[in-house]
Design a protein around this motif. Structure first.
Motif, short mmCIF file in Angstrom:
data_model
loop_
_atom_site.label_atom_id
_atom_site.label_comp_id
_atom_site.label_asym_id
_atom_site.label_seq_id
_atom_site.Cartn_x
_atom_site.Cartn_y
_atom_site.Cartn_z
N SER A 1 111.00 3.79 -3.50
CA SER A 1 111.31 4.95 -3.13
C SER A 1 109.99 4.56 -1.26
CB SER A 1 110.01 5.35 -3.54
OG SER A 1 109.18 4.90 -4.25
N CYS A 2 110.21 4.99 -0.52
CA CYS A 2 109.11 4.72 0.60
C CYS A 2 108.46 5.61 1.29
CB CYS A 2 109.43 3.78 1.66
SG CYS A 2 111.35 4.49 2.61
N THR A 3 107.98 7.21 0.36
CA THR A 3 108.01 7.93 0.40
C THR A 3 105.95 9.05 0.89
OG1 THR A 3 106.85 9.41 -1.64
CG2 THR A 3 109.98 9.36 -0.96
N GLY A 4 105.35 8.37 0.90
CA GLY A 4 103.83 8.42 0.70
C GLY A 4 103.53 8.69 -0.35
N ASP A 5 104.15 9.83 -1.05
CA ASP A 5 103.48 10.19 -1.62
C ASP A 5 102.81 10.02 -3.47
OD1 ASP A 5 104.02 12.50 -3.70
OD2 ASP A 5 105.32 13.62 -3.71
N PRO A 6 101.40 10.40 -3.08
CA PRO A 6 100.85 9.88 -4.98
C PRO A 6 101.93 9.82 -5.74
CG PRO A 6 99.42 11.53 -3.91
CD PRO A 6 100.59 11.27 -2.57
N GLY A 7 102.29 11.35 -6.30
CA GLY A 7 102.75 11.25 -7.38
C GLY A 7 104.39 10.12 -7.09
N PRO B 1 104.69 6.29 -6.26
CA PRO B 1 104.17 5.09 -5.57
C PRO B 1 105.33 4.74 -4.94
CG PRO B 1 102.96 5.28 -7.81
CD PRO B 1 104.27 6.47 -7.62
N ASP B 2 105.10 3.90 -3.49
CA ASP B 2 105.83 3.65 -2.42
C ASP B 2 106.82 2.21 -3.36
OD1 ASP B 2 105.35 5.05 -0.57
OD2 ASP B 2 104.66 3.85 0.89
N THR C 1 108.51 2.14 -6.17
CA THR C 1 109.72 2.75 -7.52
C THR C 1 110.91 2.33 -7.07
OG1 THR C 1 107.32 4.10 -7.75
CG2 THR C 1 109.31 5.03 -8.74
#
Length: 58
Positions: A12-18, A20-21, A23
């Motif tokens: 992941s590289c979403t920037g979403d705290p739910g 984490p980048d 993952t």
């Protein structure tokens, strides 16, 4: 819809705290349209639908 296909390993590289980048997970299905996103199963069993721009190769 991009270069992702079921079975690909990504992170992941979403920037979403739910979610984490960094993952890591496996693509389970790819939507026909960009807005449909990509269904993912992340390590640990969590499932998310993520846009392709929120994923990097693992």
């Amino acid at each position: 819809m991009g270069s992702h296909a079921p079975g690909d390993r990504v992170q992941s590289c979403t920037g979403d705290p739910g979610l984490p980048d960094g993952t890591r997970g496996t693509v389970t299905s790819v939507g026909a349209d960009y807005g449909d996103g990509i269904d993912m199963t992340f390590d640990g069993g969590r499932r998310f639908n993520v846009l392709a721009c929120g994923l990097d190769p693992a």
